[in-house]
Design an enzyme around this catalytic site. Sequence first.
Site, PDB file in Angstrom:
ATOM      1  N   GLY A  12       0.813  -1.210   0.000  1.00  0.00           N
ATOM      2  CA  GLY A  12       0.000   0.000   0.000  1.00  0.00           C
ATOM      3  C   GLY A  12       0.845   1.258   0.000  1.00  0.00           C
ATOM      4  N   GLU A  30      -2.425   6.605  -2.586  1.00  0.00           N
ATOM      5  CA  GLU A  30      -3.576   7.077  -1.810  1.00  0.00           C
ATOM      6  C   GLU A  30      -4.526   7.837  -2.739  1.00  0.00           C
ATOM      7  N   PRO A  31      -5.744   8.119  -2.268  1.00  0.00           N
ATOM      8  CA  PRO A  31      -6.679   8.847  -3.141  1.00  0.00           C
ATOM      9  C   PRO A  31      -6.084  10.159  -3.661  1.00  0.00           C
ATOM     10  N   THR A  81      -3.508  -3.736  -5.293  1.00  0.00           N
ATOM     11  CA  THR A  81      -3.641  -5.094  -5.847  1.00  0.00           C
ATOM     12  C   THR A  81      -3.589  -6.122  -4.709  1.00  0.00           C
ATOM     13  N   ALA A  90       9.690  -4.393  -9.093  1.00  0.00           N
ATOM     14  CA  ALA A  90       8.437  -4.722  -9.800  1.00  0.00           C
ATOM     15  C   ALA A  90       8.444  -4.151 -11.215  1.00  0.00           C
ATOM     16  N   GLU A 101       2.929   1.432 -11.338  1.00  0.00           N
ATOM     17  CA  GLU A 101       4.398   1.282 -11.222  1.00  0.00           C
ATOM     18  C   GLU A 101       5.116   2.459 -11.887  1.00  0.00           C
TER      19      GLU A 101
HETATM   20  P1  TGC Z   1      13.206  11.829  -4.367  1.00  0.00           P
HETATM   21  O1  TGC Z   1      13.336  13.064  -3.512  1.00  0.00           O
HETATM   22  O2  TGC Z   1      13.886  11.803  -5.700  1.00  0.00           O
HETATM   23  O3  TGC Z   1      13.704  10.564  -3.541  1.00  0.00           O
HETATM   24  C1  TGC Z   1      13.247  10.292  -2.232  1.00  0.00           C
HETATM   25  C2  TGC Z   1      14.167   9.207  -1.645  1.00  0.00           C
HETATM   26  O4  TGC Z   1      14.021   8.003  -2.415  1.00  0.00           O
HETATM   27  C3  TGC Z   1      15.277   7.661  -3.054  1.00  0.00           C
HETATM   28  N1  TGC Z   1      14.925   7.175  -4.411  1.00  0.00           N
HETATM   29  C4  TGC Z   1      15.038   5.897  -4.762  1.00  0.00           C
HETATM   30  N2  TGC Z   1      15.460   4.828  -4.083  1.00  0.00           N
HETATM   31  C5  TGC Z   1      15.435   3.644  -4.729  1.00  0.00           C
HETATM   32  N3  TGC Z   1      14.980   3.506  -5.991  1.00  0.00           N
HETATM   33  C6  TGC Z   1      14.524   4.567  -6.698  1.00  0.00           C
HETATM   34  N4  TGC Z   1      14.070   4.395  -7.925  1.00  0.00           N
HETATM   35  C7  TGC Z   1      14.537   5.828  -6.085  1.00  0.00           C
HETATM   36  N5  TGC Z   1      14.157   7.068  -6.461  1.00  0.00           N
HETATM   37  C8  TGC Z   1      14.413   7.890  -5.427  1.00  0.00           C
HETATM   38  C9  TGC Z   1      16.080   8.933  -3.054  1.00  0.00           C
HETATM   39  O5  TGC Z   1      17.463   8.659  -3.089  1.00  0.00           O
HETATM   40  C10 TGC Z   1      15.644   9.543  -1.742  1.00  0.00           C
HETATM   41  O6  TGC Z   1      16.315   8.812  -0.698  1.00  0.00           O
HETATM   42  P2  TGC Z   1      16.744   9.529   0.688  1.00  0.00           P
HETATM   43  O7  TGC Z   1      17.481   8.472   1.433  1.00  0.00           O
HETATM   44  O8  TGC Z   1      17.585  10.701   0.312  1.00  0.00           O
HETATM   45  O9  TGC Z   1      15.462   9.928   1.368  1.00  0.00           O
HETATM   46  O10 TGC Z   1      11.679  11.527  -4.544  1.00  0.00           O
HETATM   47  P3  TGC Z   1      10.530  12.380  -5.213  1.00  0.00           P
HETATM   48  O11 TGC Z   1       9.498  12.624  -4.153  1.00  0.00           O
HETATM   49  O12 TGC Z   1      11.098  13.583  -5.930  1.00  0.00           O
HETATM   50  O13 TGC Z   1       9.887  11.341  -6.258  1.00  0.00           O
HETATM   51  C11 TGC Z   1      10.553  10.911  -7.384  1.00  0.00           C
HETATM   52  C12 TGC Z   1       9.580  10.073  -8.266  1.00  0.00           C
HETATM   53  C13 TGC Z   1       8.531  10.963  -8.896  1.00  0.00           C
HETATM   54  C14 TGC Z   1      10.426   9.439  -9.362  1.00  0.00           C
HETATM   55  C15 TGC Z   1       8.896   8.980  -7.425  1.00  0.00           C
HETATM   56  O14 TGC Z   1       8.058   9.546  -6.489  1.00  0.00           O
HETATM   57  C16 TGC Z   1       8.100   8.003  -8.241  1.00  0.00           C
HETATM   58  O15 TGC Z   1       8.643   7.015  -8.731  1.00  0.00           O
HETATM   59  N6  TGC Z   1       6.732   8.178  -8.406  1.00  0.00           N
HETATM   60  C17 TGC Z   1       5.885   7.190  -9.021  1.00  0.00           C
HETATM   61  C18 TGC Z   1       5.085   6.454  -7.951  1.00  0.00           C
HETATM   62  C19 TGC Z   1       4.824   5.026  -8.319  1.00  0.00           C
HETATM   63  O16 TGC Z   1       5.447   4.443  -9.171  1.00  0.00           O
HETATM   64  N7  TGC Z   1       3.909   4.403  -7.595  1.00  0.00           N
HETATM   65  C20 TGC Z   1       3.667   3.007  -7.789  1.00  0.00           C
HETATM   66  C21 TGC Z   1       2.823   2.465  -6.655  1.00  0.00           C
HETATM   67  S1  TGC Z   1       2.879   0.684  -6.480  1.00  0.00           S
HETATM   68  C22 TGC Z   1       2.098   0.117  -7.843  1.00  0.00           C
HETATM   69  O17 TGC Z   1       1.744   0.802  -8.744  1.00  0.00           O
HETATM   70  C23 TGC Z   1       1.879  -1.339  -7.882  1.00  0.00           C
HETATM   71  S2  TGC Z   1       1.121  -1.865  -9.314  1.00  0.00           S
HETATM   72  C24 TGC Z   1       0.861  -3.435  -8.841  1.00  0.00           C
HETATM   73  C25 TGC Z   1       0.952  -4.441  -9.878  1.00  0.00           C
HETATM   74  O18 TGC Z   1       2.022  -4.676 -10.495  1.00  0.00           O
HETATM   75  O19 TGC Z   1      -0.109  -5.064 -10.019  1.00  0.00           O
HETATM   76  P1  FAD Z   2      -1.848  10.793 -10.970  1.00  0.00           P
HETATM   77  O1  FAD Z   2      -0.564  10.767 -10.241  1.00  0.00           O
HETATM   78  O2  FAD Z   2      -2.940  11.648 -10.435  1.00  0.00           O
HETATM   79  O3  FAD Z   2      -1.545  11.183 -12.486  1.00  0.00           O
HETATM   80  C1  FAD Z   2      -2.576  11.599 -13.400  1.00  0.00           C
HETATM   81  C2  FAD Z   2      -1.884  12.047 -14.696  1.00  0.00           C
HETATM   82  O4  FAD Z   2      -1.022  13.160 -14.392  1.00  0.00           O
HETATM   83  C3  FAD Z   2      -0.984  10.959 -15.290  1.00  0.00           C
HETATM   84  O5  FAD Z   2      -0.988  11.044 -16.690  1.00  0.00           O
HETATM   85  C4  FAD Z   2       0.399  11.332 -14.768  1.00  0.00           C
HETATM   86  O6  FAD Z   2       1.465  10.854 -15.549  1.00  0.00           O
HETATM   87  C5  FAD Z   2       0.299  12.860 -14.843  1.00  0.00           C
HETATM   88  N1  FAD Z   2       1.299  13.481 -13.958  1.00  0.00           N
HETATM   89  C6  FAD Z   2       1.405  13.409 -12.608  1.00  0.00           C
HETATM   90  N2  FAD Z   2       2.479  14.081 -12.189  1.00  0.00           N
HETATM   91  C7  FAD Z   2       3.087  14.578 -13.296  1.00  0.00           C
HETATM   92  C8  FAD Z   2       4.254  15.348 -13.537  1.00  0.00           C
HETATM   93  N3  FAD Z   2       5.058  15.743 -12.533  1.00  0.00           N
HETATM   94  N4  FAD Z   2       4.545  15.689 -14.818  1.00  0.00           N
HETATM   95  C9  FAD Z   2       3.771  15.281 -15.852  1.00  0.00           C
HETATM   96  N5  FAD Z   2       2.660  14.547 -15.695  1.00  0.00           N
HETATM   97  C10 FAD Z   2       2.325  14.189 -14.427  1.00  0.00           C
HETATM   98  N6  FAD Z   2      -0.604   1.381  -6.074  1.00  0.00           N
HETATM   99  C11 FAD Z   2      -0.089   0.790  -4.980  1.00  0.00           C
HETATM  100  O7  FAD Z   2       0.471   1.448  -4.095  1.00  0.00           O
HETATM  101  N7  FAD Z   2      -0.152  -0.561  -4.835  1.00  0.00           N
HETATM  102  C12 FAD Z   2      -0.768  -1.359  -5.745  1.00  0.00           C
HETATM  103  O8  FAD Z   2      -0.799  -2.589  -5.569  1.00  0.00           O
HETATM  104  C13 FAD Z   2      -1.339  -0.759  -6.898  1.00  0.00           C
HETATM  105  N8  FAD Z   2      -2.009  -1.513  -7.800  1.00  0.00           N
HETATM  106  C14 FAD Z   2      -2.662  -0.902  -8.838  1.00  0.00           C
HETATM  107  C15 FAD Z   2      -3.491  -1.670  -9.661  1.00  0.00           C
HETATM  108  C16 FAD Z   2      -4.205  -1.047 -10.691  1.00  0.00           C
HETATM  109  C17 FAD Z   2      -5.134  -1.867 -11.539  1.00  0.00           C
HETATM  110  C18 FAD Z   2      -4.053   0.345 -10.924  1.00  0.00           C
HETATM  111  C19 FAD Z   2      -4.784   1.023 -12.049  1.00  0.00           C
HETATM  112  C20 FAD Z   2      -3.249   1.097 -10.098  1.00  0.00           C
HETATM  113  C21 FAD Z   2      -2.567   0.492  -9.036  1.00  0.00           C
HETATM  114  N9  FAD Z   2      -1.798   1.246  -8.139  1.00  0.00           N
HETATM  115  C22 FAD Z   2      -1.234   0.657  -7.030  1.00  0.00           C
HETATM  116  C23 FAD Z   2      -1.778   2.710  -8.235  1.00  0.00           C
HETATM  117  C24 FAD Z   2      -0.802   3.255  -9.268  1.00  0.00           C
HETATM  118  O9  FAD Z   2       0.510   3.119  -8.853  1.00  0.00           O
HETATM  119  C25 FAD Z   2      -1.155   4.715  -9.516  1.00  0.00           C
HETATM  120  O10 FAD Z   2      -2.370   4.736 -10.223  1.00  0.00           O
HETATM  121  C26 FAD Z   2      -0.074   5.461 -10.273  1.00  0.00           C
HETATM  122  O11 FAD Z   2       1.080   5.625  -9.478  1.00  0.00           O
HETATM  123  C27 FAD Z   2      -0.549   6.848 -10.755  1.00  0.00           C
HETATM  124  O12 FAD Z   2      -1.192   7.551  -9.761  1.00  0.00           O
HETATM  125  P2  FAD Z   2      -2.645   8.213 -10.041  1.00  0.00           P
HETATM  126  O13 FAD Z   2      -3.499   7.184 -10.638  1.00  0.00           O
HETATM  127  O14 FAD Z   2      -3.072   8.852  -8.770  1.00  0.00           O
HETATM  128  O15 FAD Z   2      -2.395   9.291 -11.161  1.00  0.00           O
END
Ligand code: TGC
Ligand code: FAD
Length: 385
Positions: free
Chosen positions: A131, A134-135, A165, A243, A364
Amino acid sequence: MTPQDYLEIDRQLTDEERLIKETVGRYVNERYLPGIAEHFENGTFDRSVPEALGQLGVLGMHLTGYGCAGSSAVAYGVACMELEAGDSALRSFCSVQGSLAMFAIWKWGSEEQKQRWLPGMAKGELVGCFGLTEPDSGSDPGSMRTTARRDGDDWILNGSKMWITSGSIADVAVVWARTDDGVQGFLVEPGMEGFTAPEMHGKLSLRASVTSELAFDDVRLPDANRLPEVQSLKGPLSCLNEARYGIVWGVIGAARACFEAALDYSMTRQQFDQPIASFQLTQAKLADMATKVQQGYLLALHLGRLKDEGRLQPEQVSMGKRANVRAALEVAHTARSVLGANGITLEYPVLRHANNLESVFTYEGTDEIHTLSIGMALTGIAAFR
Ligand code: TGC
Ligand code: FAD
């Protein structure tokens, strides 16, 4: 040379990697695919999956110890590719279990936490979820509002997670929360007072996967449920690297399945007294699809070998995730056009895959976030905010 392995990339795999590919592929074809259309239509998860994947040994297979196989990154990737050739829901379950929930405990957990959870999770007897989202906090997890506050020896958790998920079927939720000492991970179990995990409905994508909200209303947790080894966003982001790497591979499985369906169909479907495969426009589509599948496979294999050498960087994973998801979506849409009206049905896999890939494009790290990660690596300038 075969259409499916046009560049003979399978020959680059080791015997062990080829065996995993065949074994997982057989499971998908013989046991998973016969039920997928019904599960997708009904929006249900095949409850036999956790144990079946446990028996195959793919849950946390790239981790070492605690009942995990310690396989190579390429072997794990190949398994993801075969799972997602079935459905993205199947690879998603494996990704969340092994690369997010298990990896978080394996990397950042205490010895007691590892002993308690990892062996059962590797067998698929226990299910985990992760997790972070968040919303009001998706692409920017640093803005999370879920908090954990110290209360004597315990912690009090408040807030909510969304889009999680496996959330409603999980035996353990790895939940990331803001604390006075930075972002920390907590292990939350069903039945804890104040914790609920309602399933989300109405999805048009990943319909065969469980997606849930997690809500925490003054949930009291002992300090033993806190992952002790990380106090930063680095904790969850390190899990995402794992992942995302699996997705680089997985989506090429989905693309391959779409290409194969389009090729088969084009050879048998007759229009204007000839198979549609005989038209130049169809052959151009098949050539484009085959090329994208092969390019994606090569990219995944290259990143996998880098990972096995310990050289793979997060920004390289971003390039792979972005490129291969885009390619897979293009292949799925092209395949759908080859199948004409049949392409929109559940009798064929193409629109199911295309719809699933819309989620993979977003989760992701969205396509845009990975674009910016690559931009940052190229220029040294962060353009996220
Ligand atoms: P930033 O200030 O750059 O970094 C904060 C801290 O994190 C470290 N860091 C990393 N560490 C490991 N791997 C990476 N890729 C890292 N990127 C940054 C960094 O060194 C720092 O560490 P420390 O020790 O100095 O505190 O962070 P930011 O807030 O500017 O964010 C950067 C950004 C936008 C790239 C990051 O927030 C991001 O990747 N956002 C996307 C969120 C995302 O991918 N969410 C996915 C949720 S889980 C999911 O979707 C599961 S899908 C499930 C399925 O497969 O079914
Ligand atoms: P937002 O962040 O609100 O983005 C909306 C749009 O704005 C996107 O096009 C995005 O690219 C764009 N945007 C945002 N910021 C910027 C920027 N700085 N510059 C340019 N464009 C930007 N999350 C978990 O934690 N755990 C899970 O197991 C998990 N499973 C998932 C399963 C499914 C089926 C789905 C659909 C999502 C899941 N997620 C999970 C959540 C997923 O990781 C998020 O949906 C994703 O990170 C994007 O967040 P959001 O949907 O709030 O979109």
